[in-house]
Design an enzyme around this catalytic site. Structure first.
Site, PDB file in Angstrom:
ATOM      1  N   GLY A 239       0.786  -1.345  -0.101  1.00 50.38           N
ATOM      2  CA  GLY A 239       0.019   0.096   0.185  1.00 50.38           C
ATOM      3  C   GLY A 239       0.795   1.377  -0.084  1.00 50.38           C
ATOM      4  O   GLY A 239       0.233   2.389  -0.127  1.00 50.38           O
ATOM      5  N   GLU A 275       4.174  -6.549   1.876  1.00 48.95           N
ATOM      6  CA  GLU A 275       3.691  -7.007   0.478  1.00 48.95           C
ATOM      7  C   GLU A 275       3.595  -5.826  -0.371  1.00 48.95           C
ATOM      8  O   GLU A 275       2.562  -5.775  -1.012  1.00 48.95           O
ATOM      9  CB  GLU A 275       2.160  -7.687   0.823  1.00 48.95           C
ATOM     10  CG  GLU A 275       2.072  -8.737   1.506  1.00 48.95           C
ATOM     11  CD  GLU A 275       0.754  -9.559   1.671  1.00 48.95           C
ATOM     12  OE1 GLU A 275      -0.308  -8.449   1.621  1.00 48.95           O
ATOM     13  OE2 GLU A 275       0.416 -10.548   2.144  1.00 48.95           O
ATOM     14  N   CYS A 345     -14.724   3.397 -27.881  1.00 47.91           N
ATOM     15  CA  CYS A 345     -16.018   4.172 -27.845  1.00 47.91           C
ATOM     16  C   CYS A 345     -16.764   4.264 -26.506  1.00 47.91           C
ATOM     17  O   CYS A 345     -17.652   3.641 -26.276  1.00 47.91           O
ATOM     18  CB  CYS A 345     -17.040   3.443 -28.714  1.00 47.91           C
ATOM     19  SG  CYS A 345     -16.487   2.831 -30.169  1.00 47.91           S
ATOM     20  N   GLU A 346     -15.913   5.009 -25.646  1.00 49.17           N
ATOM     21  CA  GLU A 346     -16.392   5.364 -24.177  1.00 49.17           C
ATOM     22  C   GLU A 346     -15.919   6.662 -23.953  1.00 49.17           C
ATOM     23  O   GLU A 346     -14.749   6.920 -24.167  1.00 49.17           O
ATOM     24  CB  GLU A 346     -15.804   4.302 -23.024  1.00 49.17           C
ATOM     25  CG  GLU A 346     -16.124   2.800 -23.197  1.00 49.17           C
ATOM     26  CD  GLU A 346     -17.634   2.639 -22.799  1.00 49.17           C
ATOM     27  OE1 GLU A 346     -18.069   3.298 -21.875  1.00 49.17           O
ATOM     28  OE2 GLU A 346     -17.739   1.487 -22.723  1.00 49.17           O
ATOM     29  N   TYR A 374      -0.425  -2.517 -12.023  1.00 46.34           N
ATOM     30  CA  TYR A 374      -1.656  -2.282 -12.311  1.00 46.34           C
ATOM     31  C   TYR A 374      -1.841  -1.909 -13.679  1.00 46.34           C
ATOM     32  O   TYR A 374      -2.984  -1.116 -14.038  1.00 46.34           O
ATOM     33  CB  TYR A 374      -2.423  -1.445 -11.175  1.00 46.34           C
ATOM     34  CG  TYR A 374      -2.340  -2.141  -9.865  1.00 46.34           C
ATOM     35  CD1 TYR A 374      -2.838  -3.046  -9.438  1.00 46.34           C
ATOM     36  CD2 TYR A 374      -1.454  -1.462  -9.086  1.00 46.34           C
ATOM     37  CE1 TYR A 374      -2.464  -3.955  -8.127  1.00 46.34           C
ATOM     38  CE2 TYR A 374      -1.075  -1.943  -7.692  1.00 46.34           C
ATOM     39  CZ  TYR A 374      -1.612  -3.295  -7.403  1.00 46.34           C
ATOM     40  OH  TYR A 374      -1.486  -3.631  -5.932  1.00 46.34           O
TER      41      TYR A 374
HETATM   42  C1  LIG Z   1      -3.266  -5.117  -3.464  1.00 50.46           C
HETATM   43  C2  LIG Z   1      -2.455  -5.796  -2.185  1.00 50.46           C
HETATM   44  C3  LIG Z   1      -1.276  -5.399  -1.903  1.00 50.46           C
HETATM   45  C4  LIG Z   1      -0.359  -4.669  -2.843  1.00 50.46           C
HETATM   46  O1  LIG Z   1      -0.784  -3.393  -2.736  1.00 50.46           O
HETATM   47  P1  LIG Z   1       0.275  -2.079  -3.318  1.00 50.46           P
HETATM   48  O2  LIG Z   1      -0.605  -1.128  -3.185  1.00 50.46           O
HETATM   49  O3  LIG Z   1       0.425  -2.376  -4.727  1.00 50.46           O
HETATM   50  O4  LIG Z   1       1.374  -2.307  -2.601  1.00 50.46           O
HETATM   51  C5  LIG Z   1      -0.623  -6.299  -0.862  1.00 50.46           C
HETATM   52  N1  LIG Z   1      -1.405  -7.019   0.146  1.00 50.46           N
HETATM   53  C6  LIG Z   1      -2.708  -7.131  -0.413  1.00 50.46           C
HETATM   54  C7  LIG Z   1      -3.542  -8.237   0.580  1.00 50.46           C
HETATM   55  C8  LIG Z   1      -3.362  -6.519  -1.448  1.00 50.46           C
HETATM   56  O5  LIG Z   1      -4.804  -6.905  -1.718  1.00 50.46           O
END
Ligand SMILES: *Cc1c(COP(=O)(O)O)cnc(C)c1O
Length: 423
Positions: A239, A275, A345-346, A374
């Site tokens: 995140g 993560e 077409c949006e 993403y």
């Molecule tokens: C999407 C997600 C992430 C990664 O989020 P980022 O913003 O790309 O760092 C990590 N853990 C979980 C459970 C997620 O759903």
């Protein structure tokens, strides 16, 4: 920090001119920089030096197996959310012992495959899922290591579509229920609680919501340990935001994020799992596209690109900002305002509205930056546009790491039923 720079008037990916990639592979095409991926992974990992920490790349951000291979070689684990992602991570050489399996809707088949592979842990999101996982593990005569994803009910103050840690979101187990859920895990013979997990949202540009959530988790872990649960892993999710628009946002540096975690969790005597997805891959990729037409609307200039919202959906989905730069470095200072749009077409097929840009003309190459996370993973074939290729650069080496889908491949999935064939 990325490795896309102008040299001799040409935008380069490391030592390779993007113009050369466009000539070889065509446009639109995603281009990733190995040096940038490695740098981001190293800088992030170094923020946790001295802690028992494991960085599990969130595969959903960029699941190309070659990209995962770069990160595997750098020592990354993986956070996966489907059997497809699990297979990709394993194929890239990420050991199962470094893989966490998350997601609110794991199927029995996915659970069995992950148990078979011997993953580090399941990040469980509901009581029903835990009961099912216990059944699946029992049928295989195995014990499933689980972390419960808790919902700390904090507002990540990010875009509503990427905020996940509020009690109204579908993610995690509500705070008041967590105790009972761990007690239930204790009763189930084929589950073992090994950790606690949370993830409060994506593209956070402030440390405060993280700190609040992590402090809550520390209290919870102390509580659970006092009740006899051997909590070894604390998974803090991903995140951390990145600068999409360097003039507008300055997300915290990984070092500050690491220092905060050290302060809040440093004495917890546990393995800390992180993560990150976007932070590693976001600015390590761009979408290279060609301008097809200029069109003058009423009081507006439209630059129509050959890339569209099906190739990169973040602007349409999240109103996301992406820097857009010409591949040929502008020689003068002249700028104008233009809308960069795709051919779909949006009316949401817009990459940027009223963006300051050097004047461009049809045939010019344009790079949509910060598209390494993403981007390709969210592409679709809407409007019957084939999936675009991905290219990896490393120094002066270039490789197509996913080839362009052909129209034949795209159309061959459809079938006319027998009763409709003939005249
Ligand atoms: C999407 C997600 C992430 C990664 O989020 P980022 O913003 O790309 O760092 C990590 N853990 C979980 C459970 C997620 O759903």
């Amino acid at each position: 920090m990325d490795h896309f720079h102008y040299r001799n008037g040409q935008l380069m990916a490391e030592n390779v001119p993007l113009e050369q990639i466009a000539a070889q592979v065509g446009t639109p095409v995603y281009v990733y920089s190995t040096a940038t991926l490695k740098r981001h992974f190293r800088v992030f990992s170094e923020a946790f030096q001295g802690l028992d920490a494991l960085v599990c790349f969130a595969v959903k951000a960029n699941s190309n197996i070659a990209v995962l291979r770069v990160l595997a070689k750098a020592g990354a684990g993986a956070d996966v959310v489907s059997l497809g992602e699990l297979k990709r991570a394993l194929k890239a050489g990420i050991p199962a012992s470094k893989i966490a399996f998350a997601g609110v809707g794991k199927t029995k088949a996915e659970m069995a495959a992950a148990l078979e592979a011997g993953i580090m842990q399941f990040n469980a999101e509901s009581e029903a899922e835990l009961e099912t996982l216990n059944d699946v593990a029992a049928s295989m005569d195995m014990v499933a290591p689980v972390s419960v994803r808790v919902n700390p009910d904090v507002d990540a103050k990010t875009h509503a579509k990427i905020s996940t840690g509020k009690s109204e979101n579908k993610f995690g187990i509500a705070w008041q229920k967590v105790d009972a859920v761990y007690a239930r895990i204790g009763e189930l013979a084929n589950l073992k609680a090994v950790g606690v997990d949370l993830h409060i949202g994506s593209q956070l540009t402030d440390l405060a919501p993280f700190r609040l959530a992590f402090e809550r988790v520390v209290g919870l872990v102390r509580d659970l340990r006092a009740k006899g649960h051997d909590i070894r892993h604390i998974d803090l999710g991903g995140g951390l935001g990145i600068p999409y628009d360097p003039d507008a946002e300055t997300p915290p540096a990984p070092a500050d994020y690491g220092a905060m975690i050290r302060e809040v969790l440093g004495d917890m005597d546990c393995n800390i799992i992180l993560e990150p997805g976007r932070l590693i891959a976001g600015n390590a990729g761009l979408l290279l596209t060609e301008m097809l037409y200029e069109k003058q609307g009423e009081n507006r200039t439209f630059y129509i690109l050959d890339a569209a919202m099906n190739d990169l959906s973040r602007p349409a989905m999240y109103d996301a900002y992406h820097a857009i730069v010409p591949v040929a470095e502008p020689s003068g200072d002249e700028t104008l305002k233009a809308d960069f749009v795709g051919p779909i077409c949006e009316s949401s097929d817009v990459f940027a509205k009223q963006r300051n840009t050097a004047p461009l003309k049809a045939g010019d190459l344009v790079a949509i930056k910060s598209a390494g996370a993403y981007g390709a993973v969210m592409a679709s074939t809407y409007n019957s546009r084939p999936l675009v290729p991905e290219v990896l650069v490393d120094g002066d080496k270039v490789a197509v790491i996913r080839k362009r889908q052909s129209l034949d491949e795209l159309l061959s999935l459809d079938e006319i039923p027998s009763w409709l064939s003939g005249d």
